[in-house]
Design a protein around this motif. Structure first.
Motif, mmCIF file in Angstrom:
data_model
loop_
_atom_site.group_PDB
_atom_site.id
_atom_site.type_symbol
_atom_site.label_atom_id
_atom_site.label_comp_id
_atom_site.label_asym_id
_atom_site.label_seq_id
_atom_site.Cartn_x
_atom_site.Cartn_y
_atom_site.Cartn_z
ATOM 1 N N GLY A 121 22.937 -3.020 -49.762
ATOM 2 C CA GLY A 121 21.822 -2.300 -49.177
ATOM 3 C C GLY A 121 20.453 -2.705 -49.663
ATOM 4 O O GLY A 121 19.486 -1.964 -49.440
ATOM 5 N N GLN A 122 20.314 -3.844 -50.328
ATOM 6 C CA GLN A 122 18.997 -4.265 -50.800
ATOM 7 C C GLN A 122 18.922 -5.783 -50.806
ATOM 8 O O GLN A 122 19.952 -6.465 -50.852
ATOM 9 C CB GLN A 122 18.708 -3.705 -52.187
ATOM 10 N N PRO A 123 17.686 -6.356 -50.749
ATOM 11 C CA PRO A 123 17.560 -7.820 -50.811
ATOM 12 C C PRO A 123 18.105 -8.339 -52.141
ATOM 13 O O PRO A 123 18.223 -7.596 -53.115
ATOM 14 C CB PRO A 123 16.039 -8.041 -50.705
ATOM 15 N N ASP A 124 18.424 -9.613 -52.144
ATOM 16 C CA ASP A 124 18.994 -10.228 -53.338
ATOM 17 C C ASP A 124 17.985 -11.173 -53.980
ATOM 18 O O ASP A 124 17.583 -12.166 -53.374
ATOM 19 C CB ASP A 124 20.275 -10.994 -52.988
ATOM 20 N N GLN A 125 17.587 -10.852 -55.189
ATOM 21 C CA GLN A 125 16.710 -11.764 -55.942
ATOM 22 C C GLN A 125 17.441 -13.074 -56.189
ATOM 23 O O GLN A 125 18.615 -13.094 -56.556
ATOM 24 C CB GLN A 125 16.312 -11.130 -57.278
ATOM 25 N N THR A 126 16.733 -14.207 -56.012
ATOM 26 C CA THR A 126 17.313 -15.527 -56.249
ATOM 27 C C THR A 126 16.432 -16.294 -57.225
ATOM 28 O O THR A 126 15.208 -16.342 -57.059
ATOM 29 C CB THR A 126 17.447 -16.315 -54.939
ATOM 30 N N ASN A 127 17.056 -16.869 -58.242
ATOM 31 C CA ASN A 127 16.349 -17.604 -59.294
ATOM 32 C C ASN A 127 16.631 -19.090 -59.183
ATOM 33 O O ASN A 127 17.759 -19.506 -58.885
ATOM 34 C CB ASN A 127 16.789 -17.123 -60.674
ATOM 35 N N PHE A 128 15.602 -19.901 -59.478
ATOM 36 C CA PHE A 128 15.732 -21.353 -59.520
ATOM 37 C C PHE A 128 15.033 -21.842 -60.798
ATOM 38 O O PHE A 128 13.988 -21.334 -61.179
ATOM 39 C CB PHE A 128 15.070 -22.022 -58.309
ATOM 40 N N THR A 175 12.580 -15.710 -55.909
ATOM 41 C CA THR A 175 12.286 -15.099 -54.615
ATOM 42 C C THR A 175 12.834 -13.678 -54.581
ATOM 43 O O THR A 175 13.826 -13.373 -55.254
ATOM 44 C CB THR A 175 12.901 -15.920 -53.467
ATOM 45 N N ASP A 176 12.184 -12.806 -53.810
ATOM 46 C CA ASP A 176 12.547 -11.385 -53.729
ATOM 47 C C ASP A 176 12.747 -10.785 -55.122
ATOM 48 O O ASP A 176 13.798 -10.191 -55.425
ATOM 49 C CB ASP A 176 13.821 -11.184 -52.894
ATOM 50 N N PRO A 177 11.749 -10.916 -55.998
ATOM 51 C CA PRO A 177 11.918 -10.419 -57.369
ATOM 52 C C PRO A 177 12.200 -8.927 -57.413
ATOM 53 O O PRO A 177 11.679 -8.158 -56.607
ATOM 54 C CB PRO A 177 10.577 -10.761 -58.029
ATOM 55 N N ASN A 178 13.067 -8.547 -58.353
ATOM 56 C CA ASN A 178 13.503 -7.156 -58.524
ATOM 57 C C ASN A 178 14.245 -6.617 -57.308
ATOM 58 O O ASN A 178 14.270 -5.410 -57.058
ATOM 59 C CB ASN A 178 12.322 -6.241 -58.863
ATOM 60 N N ASN A 179 14.855 -7.542 -56.516
ATOM 61 C CA ASN A 179 15.586 -7.158 -55.306
ATOM 62 C C ASN A 179 14.704 -6.369 -54.337
ATOM 63 O O ASN A 179 15.148 -5.428 -53.669
ATOM 64 C CB ASN A 179 16.833 -6.339 -55.655
ATOM 65 N N ILE A 180 13.436 -6.767 -54.265
ATOM 66 C CA ILE A 180 12.463 -6.164 -53.344
ATOM 67 C C ILE A 180 11.907 -7.275 -52.466
ATOM 68 O O ILE A 180 11.614 -8.375 -52.938
ATOM 69 C CB ILE A 180 11.322 -5.468 -54.122
#
Length: 507
Positions: free
Chosen positions: A457-464, A486-491
């Motif tokens: 139910g929330q966006p997924d933070q992705t790290n590179f 991207t989408d930090p803190n699942n926001i």
């Protein structure tokens, strides 16, 4: 034929006299020679007279030459040589003296002795100078031994210095960009062994208290899952400026292939989740997320550390190993507090376990493979999790791949499902590649991507993150790196980007 050290067996190549090894604390050299002469059987004329010396022995030819050519060997009364017994310095002196006497009596003429004496007289000044230098060196060695820190403790140190600059892309109501900042961490570790098979480890840590752009962002937003998951800030941020006890643990081996560790300040990551490519913030990835599995190694316990114990058992010295550990973040607390801290067995704590299979392959064993199956039970501030995971890596010459995965099964917050929508599970993953010795011997180029906390139910933070580690020498490395989230803190918000230049000194 096996090569041995000069004094490793009996009297070695100068095994001229086989002695009965009396106590030498109050014995003069002349008494020793008299005693050994009374104990010996007299001159041996053939090596075959020594019953425990065989033609297959590594020093047989040397002993045969000393017996039959120079007549320098005497045996014990029972006709043995006892070549495997250690020799004292007194024994060596007596043996050498007896052998030189034999050589002098049998092979040196008066003219030879006169020539040697003339040489001694001629070089008397040089010999005196050399003797003075040796005496001086002995005095300096005695001073060093008297003033050295410890005969059992070795000091290791590391200094990490980093310059970083961050930005939130296309900011619209976000935090914008950061000023360049400097982070520093200094660690001193005292490794003490009392038996040669144990280790008392004490680590002191300090720094300048610096923070990075990612750290400031996540601190302001509360982080993922209430701060229990490492979202990707630089691992060595916020260290110092005070000096803290980072580690106090004692490791010992009660039986072969088993090591046990116990201490008042250690970490779950001490026992499981190691990886050759992503495990050391001073040598590979800067991000705490890429250093350890975000769910298997819970940040609420592993970040402060605590009291606990663990073990590592390598089955039969083969490819299979079992590891487990338990750490209580409030292990030093004797009174229950408002945040449910209850000492060694209260919240927050974590129990971890791992089964590893590791092996090498290839014609020259230049490849390796390891897979680690993991389990973690965690209680962190009323959040209870059962997590299973896997950690794997493989190396093919200079090229390597690695990755981690974890899933938290039905996590409970205060006795209720953590997520009100969707499947009540959380997941994490990371994967990467690495190339060693690219352009520069000893270098490492690596890149990884992953998602710290996949929730329904929330966006997924992705790290590179990508880095290139450049060795300056055996003790200094310089590592430029780029980090993106991207989408930090699942926001659903703009991405974060951070450039890092890290210098690591180790000694």
């Amino acid at each position: 034929m096996n090569k041995r050290p000069f004094l490793s067996g009996g009297l070695g190549l100068l095994g001229a006299l086989a002695l009965t090894a009396p106590a030498f604390a109050d014995t003069s050299v002349s008494d020793l020679i008299a005693e050994t002469e009374s104990d010996s059987t007299g001159q041996v004329t053939s090596v075959s007279q020594l019953s425990d010396v065989q033609p297959t022995d590594w020093a047989f030819q040397a002993l045969q030459s000393l017996v039959e050519r120079y007549g320098c060997i005497a045996g014990y009364p029972n006709g043995t040589f006892r070549g495997n017994r250690s020799a004292t310095r007194y024994e060596m002196a007596a043996a050498l003296n007896a052998c030189l006497d034999q050589i002098s009596d049998r092979f040196a003429s008066k003219a030879d002795l006169d020539a040697v004496k003339a040489l001694q007289d001629e070089f008397a000044a040089e010999l005196a100078t050399l003797r003075g230098r040796v005496d001086g060196l002995e005095a300096r060695v005695d001073t060093v031994e008297a003033q050295q820190f410890s005969t059992t403790t070795k000091l290791e140190g590391s200094v990490i210095g980093t310059i970083q600059f961050g930005d939130q892309t296309d900011v619209d109501g976000g935090i914008g960009s950061s000023r360049a900042s400097a982070l520093a961490e200094v660690g001193l570790t005292f490794n003490t062994s009392f038996t040669g098979e144990d280790l008392l480890q004490i680590t002191l840590l300090t720094g300048n208290g610096g923070n990075d752009f990612f750290g400031e962002f996540f601190d302001a937003g509360g982080g993922l899952a209430g701060g229990t998951v490492n979202p990707g800030a630089i691992e060595y941020r916020d260290t110092g400026p005070g000096v803290e006890l980072d580690r106090l643990a004692y490791e010992f081996s009660p039986v072969e292939n088993l090591s046990v560790t116990i201490g008042p300040q250690l970490y779950p990551s001490d026992f499981i989740d190691g990886n050759s490519y992503a495990n050391d913030p001073g040598a590979d990835f800067n991000s705490g997320f890429f250093i350890n599995n975000a769910l298997i190694i819970n940040d609420a316990v592993d970040d402060p550390g605590g009291a606990g114990f663990g073990f590592n058992y390598n089955l039969g010295g083969g490819p299979l190993s079992l590891r487990a550990g338990y750490v209580a973040a409030a292990g030093g607390s004797a009174v229950e507090g408002a945040t449910e801290t209850e000492g060694l067995f209260g919240d927050p704590h974590q129990a971890v376990a791992e089964v590893e299979y590791a092996t090498t392959f290839g014609a020259s064993d230049d490849g390796n493979f390891a897979v680690r199956l993991q389990y973690a039970y965690t209680e962190t501030f009323a959040l209870v999790q059962n997590v299973v995971g896997v950690n794997a890596e493989a190396t093919f010459g200079r090229f390597g791949v690695f990755g981690r995965y974890g899933i938290s099964l039905d996590p409970q917050a205060g006795g209720a499902d953590l997520f009100a929508v969707g499947t009540n599970n959380a997941q994490t993953w990371m994967a990467g590649v690495g190339v060693s010795d690219l352009l520069i011997p000893g270098s490492m180029l690596s890149f990884a991507a992953g998602q710290p906390f996949i929730a329904p139910g929330q966006p997924d933070q992705t790290n590179f993150e990508g880095f290139y580690r450049i060795p300056v020498n055996d003790n200094i490395t310089i590592t430029p790196a780029v980090m993106v989230i991207t989408d930090p803190n699942n926001i659903d918000q703009n991405a974060l980007i951070q450039g890092v230049l890290r210098t690591t000194f180790s000694f």
